[in-house]
Scaffold this active site. Structure first.
Site, short mmCIF file in Angstrom:
data_model
loop_
_atom_site.label_atom_id
_atom_site.label_comp_id
_atom_site.label_asym_id
_atom_site.label_seq_id
_atom_site.Cartn_x
_atom_site.Cartn_y
_atom_site.Cartn_z
N ARG A 41 53.43 -35.74 92.11
CA ARG A 41 52.56 -34.83 92.88
C ARG A 41 52.20 -35.38 94.25
NH1 ARG A 41 50.47 -34.44 87.74
NH2 ARG A 41 49.17 -36.26 88.07
N CYS A 130 33.31 -48.45 82.14
CA CYS A 130 32.25 -48.61 83.16
C CYS A 130 30.86 -48.83 82.53
CB CYS A 130 32.22 -47.39 84.07
SG CYS A 130 32.54 -45.82 83.24
N GLN A 157 25.40 -40.67 82.96
CA GLN A 157 26.62 -41.04 83.68
C GLN A 157 27.02 -40.03 84.75
OE1 GLN A 157 28.41 -42.96 79.60
NE2 GLN A 157 29.90 -42.60 81.22
N SER A 160 31.66 -38.92 88.86
CA SER A 160 32.80 -39.66 89.42
C SER A 160 33.54 -40.45 88.34
CB SER A 160 32.36 -40.58 90.54
OG SER A 160 31.28 -41.38 90.11
N GLY A 161 32.89 -40.74 87.22
CA GLY A 161 33.54 -41.41 86.10
C GLY A 161 34.71 -40.63 85.56
N LYS A 214 33.33 -46.74 72.50
CA LYS A 214 33.80 -47.78 73.43
C LYS A 214 32.66 -48.77 73.67
CE LYS A 214 36.39 -44.46 76.14
NZ LYS A 214 36.26 -43.68 77.38
N HIS A 243 26.00 -44.95 87.38
CA HIS A 243 25.59 -44.71 85.99
C HIS A 243 24.25 -45.41 85.74
CE1 HIS A 243 29.46 -43.10 85.22
NE2 HIS A 243 29.94 -43.98 84.36
N ASN A 316 29.46 -46.96 89.22
CA ASN A 316 30.48 -46.90 88.17
C ASN A 316 31.90 -47.04 88.70
OD1 ASN A 316 29.54 -44.24 89.17
ND2 ASN A 316 31.35 -43.49 88.09
P1 NAP Z 1 41.67 -39.50 89.21
O1 NAP Z 1 40.78 -39.44 90.41
O2 NAP Z 1 41.98 -38.25 88.49
O3 NAP Z 1 43.04 -40.21 89.66
C1 NAP Z 1 44.12 -40.35 88.79
C2 NAP Z 1 45.23 -41.16 89.47
O4 NAP Z 1 46.26 -41.38 88.54
C3 NAP Z 1 45.85 -40.46 90.66
O5 NAP Z 1 46.24 -41.43 91.60
C4 NAP Z 1 47.06 -39.80 90.02
O6 NAP Z 1 48.10 -39.56 90.94
C5 NAP Z 1 47.47 -40.86 89.05
N1 NAP Z 1 48.30 -40.34 87.98
C6 NAP Z 1 47.97 -39.38 87.09
N2 NAP Z 1 49.00 -39.15 86.25
C7 NAP Z 1 49.98 -39.99 86.60
C8 NAP Z 1 51.30 -40.22 86.15
N3 NAP Z 1 51.80 -39.54 85.11
N4 NAP Z 1 52.04 -41.16 86.76
C9 NAP Z 1 51.56 -41.84 87.81
N5 NAP Z 1 50.32 -41.66 88.31
C10 NAP Z 1 49.55 -40.74 87.71
O7 NAP Z 1 41.10 -40.48 88.11
P2 NAP Z 1 40.24 -41.84 88.28
O8 NAP Z 1 38.83 -41.55 88.11
O9 NAP Z 1 40.71 -42.55 89.51
O10 NAP Z 1 40.66 -42.62 86.98
C11 NAP Z 1 41.90 -43.20 86.82
C12 NAP Z 1 41.93 -44.13 85.60
O11 NAP Z 1 40.90 -45.08 85.67
C13 NAP Z 1 41.78 -43.49 84.23
O12 NAP Z 1 42.62 -44.22 83.35
C14 NAP Z 1 40.37 -43.74 83.80
O13 NAP Z 1 40.25 -43.85 82.41
C15 NAP Z 1 40.16 -45.07 84.46
N6 NAP Z 1 38.76 -45.26 84.76
C16 NAP Z 1 38.17 -46.31 84.22
C17 NAP Z 1 36.86 -46.50 84.44
C18 NAP Z 1 36.22 -47.60 83.77
O14 NAP Z 1 35.33 -47.34 83.03
N7 NAP Z 1 36.61 -48.83 84.00
C19 NAP Z 1 36.12 -45.64 85.22
C20 NAP Z 1 36.76 -44.55 85.78
C21 NAP Z 1 38.10 -44.36 85.52
P3 NAP Z 1 48.41 -38.12 91.62
O15 NAP Z 1 47.70 -38.12 92.95
O16 NAP Z 1 49.87 -38.14 91.78
O17 NAP Z 1 47.93 -37.07 90.68
N1 12T Z 2 36.21 -40.45 79.92
O1 12T Z 2 37.66 -45.90 81.22
O2 12T Z 2 34.67 -39.52 81.76
O3 12T Z 2 37.67 -45.14 79.21
O4 12T Z 2 33.29 -40.94 82.69
C1 12T Z 2 35.78 -44.03 81.85
C2 12T Z 2 35.01 -42.96 82.24
C3 12T Z 2 36.83 -42.70 80.19
C4 12T Z 2 37.39 -45.04 80.40
C5 12T Z 2 34.31 -40.66 82.05
C6 12T Z 2 36.06 -41.64 80.57
C7 12T Z 2 36.65 -43.88 80.83
C8 12T Z 2 35.16 -41.77 81.60
#
Ligand code: NAP
Ligand code: 12T
Length: 340
Positions: A41, A130, A157, A160-161, A214, A243, A316
């Site tokens: 995309r 987070c 929360q 943005s999470g 979690k 958060h 977060n």
């Molecule tokens: P987001 O804003 O929706 O961004 C998702 C990213 O992943 C975009 O760069 C998207 O690219 C890419 N992506 C999606 N599907 C893909 C695929 N099949 N192949 C390659 N790239 C792909 O989400 P986000 O909030 O940044 O979160 C991303 C990840 O971080 C998730 O795994 C989430 O669980 C994790 N996270 C962890 C924490 C934590 O608690 N530590 C907090 C927040 C999020 P495109 O632009 O091409 O769609």
């Molecule tokens: N569903 O990293 O929705 O496992 O705020 C983090 C944040 C999963 C994760 C959220 C989520 C994760 C959210």
């Protein structure tokens, strides 16, 4: 490793991925080169790093050739499939998703709490959830002082999470409500503007949500103790960034609120904001964009012998995701652990 590492950020266009690039830049992470990867995309689009535009490439099996460190932030399914491929190509992976956190061969690391867990890693290192990260940063120094037996936590929360789409959804709903337009929930099952949803991630058979479990399981793994009993209620609130957590702890040894403030003031990564007379307490509006975890409202739980109530707030996307991941990456460099 003699040269600085080549770093790939998988999910570079996302809410966390963009903060990851910003954090690598701000902390002057010693990268020889940074590669941005995402899905088809956004292949060909540009992201900013150190005033330079990097062209985003589509993630594929060959993306990791010549890469030393792969930072994943693109959802659990992507991590599940591509993290082993990256390791096979000679990368060390730091993964932000839920995919690998509870794998017994994968360290789950918060640098202020359990940096030693990185030693002997097998290629994949997991960044905790987070809500877990900001809680354990505060629990660890209190556990060291008085041994925590039980934790009761309720979270508040930010949207943005759940990614950039959820940030856009809250903004759109607020705008639409003020201009008398229809609300159409997409990311969340109900309207999030001016509402609270006691539902984060999916429901499980025990009627807890995955987000709640979690917090239970990750806390035990990071603190290195099955003895710490944790129960959680996780709630989505209409806040963009930051958060909040109301945390009740019961300890074996009594810790007074004054002692807790003194212990936490000395602990790494924590700012104590606790002066009720001056209306000083942590809030998401002021924690957003900051690196530290903020704690206040520290007071005795008067219903038990050794109990404390605390209010914990952090950004977060920073400490909850990008910053913690970059701190792990810095430790890997310092400890010379970027080769398995
Ligand atoms: P987001 O804003 O929706 O961004 C998702 C990213 O992943 C975009 O760069 C998207 O690219 C890419 N992506 C999606 N599907 C893909 C695929 N099949 N192949 C390659 N790239 C792909 O989400 P986000 O909030 O940044 O979160 C991303 C990840 O971080 C998730 O795994 C989430 O669980 C994790 N996270 C962890 C924490 C934590 O608690 N530590 C907090 C927040 C999020 P495109 O632009 O091409 O769609
Ligand atoms: N569903 O990293 O929705 O496992 O705020 C983090 C944040 C999963 C994760 C959220 C989520 C994760 C959210």
């Amino acid at each position: 490793m003699s040269d600085n590492p080549v770093v790939a950020v998988v999910g570079a266009t996302g809410a966390v991925g963009r903060e990851m690039l910003k954090t690598l830049e701000q902390r002057n992470f010693p990268a020889r080169q940074v590669i941005a990867l995402a899905s088809a995309r956004s292949a060909g689009s540009k992201v900013l790093f150190k005033d330079q535009e990097i062209t985003v490439d589509e993630l594929g099996k060959d993306s990791f050739k010549g890469v030393d460190l792969a930072i994943f932030s693109a959802g659990g399914a992507t991590s599940e499939k591509f993290a082993p491929i990256a390791v096979e190509s000679g990368c060390v992976v730091v993964d932000n998703s839920n995919a690998w956190r509870m794998d017994k061969n994968v360290p789950l690391v918060v640098p202020e709490v359990n940096p030693e867990a990185l030693d002997g890693h097998r290629g994949i290192i997991a960044n905790p959830n987070c809500s877990t990260i900001q809680m354990v940063v505060v629990l660890k120094p209190l556990h060291d002082a008085g041994t925590i037996k039980r934790v009761i936590v309720s979270t508040y929360q930010a949207v943005s999470g759940s990614g950039q789409k959820a940030v856009d959804e809250l903004e759109t709903q607020v705008r639409n409500l003020f201009s008398m337009k229809e609300i159409e929930p997409k990311v969340y099952p109900y309207q999030i503007a001016f509402n609270c949803l006691p539902h984060i991630d999916v429901f499980l058979e025990n009627d807890y949500t995955m987000e709640e479990m979690k917090m239970v399981n990750e806390t035990k793994k990071i603190m290195g103790s099955d003895q710490v009993r944790v129960t959680a209620t996780t709630v989505r609130v209409p806040v963009f960034y930051g958060h909040c957590e109301s945390v009740n702890i019961e300890t074996e040894k009594k810790i007074t609120p004054q002692e807790a403030r003194a212990i936490l003031s000395q602990a790494p990564g924590i700012t104590v904001l606790d002066n009720p007379a001056e209306k000083i307490y942590p809030m998401p509006l002021f924690a957003a964009g900051e690196d530290d975890t903020f704690v206040g409202r520290i007071r005795e739980d008067e219903t038990i012998a050794n109990g404390l109530n605390l209010w914990i707030v952090a950004d977060n996307i920073r400490k909850g995701a990008a910053l913690n991941t970059v701190q792990i990456s810095e430790l890997l460099v310092q400890k010379n652990l970027l080769r398995v």
